[in-house]
Design a protein around this motif. Structure first.
Motif, mmCIF file in Angstrom:
data_model
loop_
_atom_site.group_PDB
_atom_site.id
_atom_site.type_symbol
_atom_site.label_atom_id
_atom_site.label_comp_id
_atom_site.label_asym_id
_atom_site.label_seq_id
_atom_site.Cartn_x
_atom_site.Cartn_y
_atom_site.Cartn_z
ATOM 1 N N ILE A 119 74.506 -57.748 58.598
ATOM 2 C CA ILE A 119 74.551 -59.267 57.748
ATOM 3 C C ILE A 119 73.852 -58.992 56.457
ATOM 4 C CG2 ILE A 119 73.647 -61.379 57.891
ATOM 5 C CD1 ILE A 119 73.839 -61.369 60.942
ATOM 6 N N LEU A 120 72.855 -58.444 56.377
ATOM 7 C CA LEU A 120 71.871 -58.189 55.086
ATOM 8 C C LEU A 120 72.796 -57.366 54.209
ATOM 9 C CD1 LEU A 120 69.605 -58.762 53.264
ATOM 10 C CD2 LEU A 120 68.632 -56.923 54.190
ATOM 11 N N ARG A 121 73.532 -56.430 54.504
ATOM 12 C CA ARG A 121 74.387 -55.690 53.498
ATOM 13 C C ARG A 121 75.650 -56.464 53.071
ATOM 14 N NH1 ARG A 121 73.407 -51.255 57.162
ATOM 15 N NH2 ARG A 121 75.280 -51.806 58.437
ATOM 16 N N LYS A 122 76.238 -57.234 54.050
ATOM 17 C CA LYS A 122 77.172 -58.091 53.716
ATOM 18 C C LYS A 122 76.970 -59.087 52.645
ATOM 19 C CE LYS A 122 80.242 -56.970 57.454
ATOM 20 N NZ LYS A 122 81.150 -57.494 58.647
ATOM 21 N N ILE A 123 75.893 -59.884 52.923
ATOM 22 C CA ILE A 123 75.259 -60.875 52.120
ATOM 23 C C ILE A 123 75.040 -60.262 50.527
ATOM 24 C CG2 ILE A 123 73.368 -62.256 51.610
ATOM 25 C CD1 ILE A 123 73.257 -62.824 54.471
ATOM 26 N N MET A 124 74.508 -59.105 50.387
ATOM 27 C CA MET A 124 74.080 -58.477 49.591
ATOM 28 C C MET A 124 75.451 -58.280 48.468
ATOM 29 S SD MET A 124 71.035 -58.862 48.948
ATOM 30 C CE MET A 124 70.909 -57.840 47.390
ATOM 31 N N GLU A 125 76.288 -57.804 49.362
ATOM 32 C CA GLU A 125 77.710 -57.511 48.698
ATOM 33 C C GLU A 125 78.321 -58.745 48.256
ATOM 34 O OE1 GLU A 125 81.279 -55.837 47.074
ATOM 35 O OE2 GLU A 125 79.096 -54.858 47.518
ATOM 36 N N PHE A 126 78.133 -59.920 49.050
ATOM 37 C CA PHE A 126 78.581 -61.220 48.374
ATOM 38 C C PHE A 126 77.940 -61.608 47.117
ATOM 39 C CE2 PHE A 126 79.705 -62.606 53.082
ATOM 40 C CZ PHE A 126 80.752 -61.935 52.891
ATOM 41 N N ILE A 127 76.729 -61.374 47.011
ATOM 42 C CA ILE A 127 75.844 -61.782 45.902
ATOM 43 C C ILE A 127 76.203 -60.907 44.573
ATOM 44 C CG2 ILE A 127 73.647 -61.645 44.743
ATOM 45 C CD1 ILE A 127 72.505 -62.430 47.794
ATOM 46 N N ARG A 128 76.818 -59.749 44.956
ATOM 47 C CA ARG A 128 77.012 -58.573 44.060
ATOM 48 C C ARG A 128 78.303 -59.165 43.650
ATOM 49 N NH1 ARG A 128 80.605 -55.169 42.681
ATOM 50 N NH2 ARG A 128 81.410 -55.190 44.773
ATOM 51 N N GLN A 129 79.364 -59.451 44.089
ATOM 52 C CA GLN A 129 80.483 -60.203 44.022
ATOM 53 C C GLN A 129 80.451 -61.248 42.858
ATOM 54 O OE1 GLN A 129 82.563 -60.618 47.481
ATOM 55 N NE2 GLN A 129 83.007 -58.259 47.864
ATOM 56 N N ASN A 130 79.296 -61.934 42.997
ATOM 57 C CA ASN A 130 79.071 -63.187 42.408
ATOM 58 C C ASN A 130 78.241 -62.970 41.238
ATOM 59 O OD1 ASN A 130 80.577 -65.167 43.871
ATOM 60 N ND2 ASN A 130 78.815 -65.914 44.835
ATOM 61 N N SER A 131 78.428 -61.751 40.595
ATOM 62 C CA SER A 131 77.346 -61.077 39.596
ATOM 63 C C SER A 131 76.244 -61.578 39.534
ATOM 64 C CB SER A 131 78.081 -61.609 38.075
ATOM 65 O OG SER A 131 79.517 -61.217 38.115
ATOM 66 N N TYR A 132 75.493 -61.545 40.916
ATOM 67 C CA TYR A 132 73.947 -61.847 41.090
ATOM 68 C C TYR A 132 73.662 -63.549 40.867
ATOM 69 C CZ TYR A 132 74.043 -57.116 41.831
ATOM 70 O OH TYR A 132 74.511 -55.806 42.378
ATOM 71 N N GLN A 133 74.856 -64.344 40.790
ATOM 72 C CA GLN A 133 74.440 -65.649 40.490
ATOM 73 C C GLN A 133 73.962 -66.211 41.774
ATOM 74 O OE1 GLN A 133 77.579 -67.634 38.386
ATOM 75 N NE2 GLN A 133 77.980 -65.688 37.042
ATOM 76 N N VAL A 134 73.202 -67.305 41.692
ATOM 77 C CA VAL A 134 73.029 -68.199 42.995
ATOM 78 C C VAL A 134 73.373 -69.647 42.594
ATOM 79 C CG1 VAL A 134 71.210 -66.376 43.827
ATOM 80 C CG2 VAL A 134 70.503 -68.322 42.337
ATOM 81 N N LEU A 135 73.678 -70.186 43.800
ATOM 82 C CA LEU A 135 73.692 -71.746 43.613
ATOM 83 C C LEU A 135 72.450 -72.469 43.408
ATOM 84 C CD1 LEU A 135 75.769 -74.198 43.876
ATOM 85 C CD2 LEU A 135 75.520 -74.132 46.409
ATOM 86 N N LEU A 136 72.287 -73.137 42.539
ATOM 87 C CA LEU A 136 70.966 -74.123 42.340
ATOM 88 C C LEU A 136 71.300 -75.371 42.468
ATOM 89 C CD1 LEU A 136 69.265 -72.242 39.565
ATOM 90 C CD2 LEU A 136 69.138 -71.915 41.921
ATOM 91 N N THR A 137 70.849 -76.070 43.511
ATOM 92 C CA THR A 137 71.290 -77.439 43.580
ATOM 93 C C THR A 137 70.130 -78.531 43.985
ATOM 94 O OG1 THR A 137 72.709 -79.017 44.259
ATOM 95 C CG2 THR A 137 72.271 -77.443 45.872
ATOM 96 N N SER A 138 70.060 -79.545 43.737
ATOM 97 C CA SER A 138 68.914 -80.426 44.040
ATOM 98 C C SER A 138 69.817 -81.541 45.053
ATOM 99 C CB SER A 138 68.408 -81.258 42.910
ATOM 100 O OG SER A 138 67.540 -82.187 43.361
ATOM 101 N N LEU A 139 69.081 -81.645 46.388
ATOM 102 C CA LEU A 139 69.394 -82.324 47.452
ATOM 103 C C LEU A 139 68.943 -83.908 47.370
ATOM 104 C CD1 LEU A 139 69.729 -79.888 50.440
ATOM 105 C CD2 LEU A 139 71.514 -80.649 48.887
ATOM 106 N N ALA A 140 67.990 -83.845 46.549
ATOM 107 C CA ALA A 140 67.307 -85.113 46.263
ATOM 108 C C ALA A 140 68.081 -86.017 45.152
ATOM 109 C CB ALA A 140 65.947 -85.049 45.903
ATOM 110 N N LYS A 141 68.229 -87.138 45.664
ATOM 111 C CA LYS A 141 68.965 -88.169 44.450
ATOM 112 C C LYS A 141 67.829 -89.337 44.342
ATOM 113 C CE LYS A 141 73.353 -86.981 45.913
ATOM 114 N NZ LYS A 141 74.991 -87.445 45.684
#
Length: 96
Positions: free
Chosen positions: A74-96
């Motif tokens: 699982i960790l290997r696959k998640i790291m591959e997905f992150i690499r495919q996203n050019s190491y970008q992460v989703l930043l969001t605020s759930l508070a409104k």
């Protein structure tokens, strides 16, 4: 639909940062199928969701004797997905 709700919650780029984790892959095996065969008979809703996230999914066998090895996979696959996203992460605020 489900995609609209996720987009409202996570923002318009959520699909770029989403993977589906299928647990109990051992049950799929017991049914005589592998992951690809299971997805071949899956509902259109699930297939459309998988298509919208570029087929990023992981099957996990929950049997105790294989769980430690599954975590590494699982960790290997998640790291591959992150690499495919050019190491970008989703930043969001759930508070409104």
């Amino acid at each position: 639909g489900i995609c609209f709700s996720l987009q409202e919650l996570l923002g318009p780029t959520w699909k770029n940062f989403t993977a589906i984790l299928f647990t109990h892959a051992d049950k799929v095996k017991e049914a005589g199928l592998n992951g690809d065969e299971y997805l071949h008979i899956a509902s259109d809703t699930l297939l459309n969701l998988l298509s919208s996230i570029q087929q990023r999914y992981i099957f996990v066998d929950n049997q105790a004797n294989t769980l430690q090895e599954e975590r590494k996979t699982i960790l290997r696959k998640i790291m591959e997905f992150i690499r495919q996203n050019s190491y970008q992460v989703l930043l969001t605020s759930l508070a409104k």
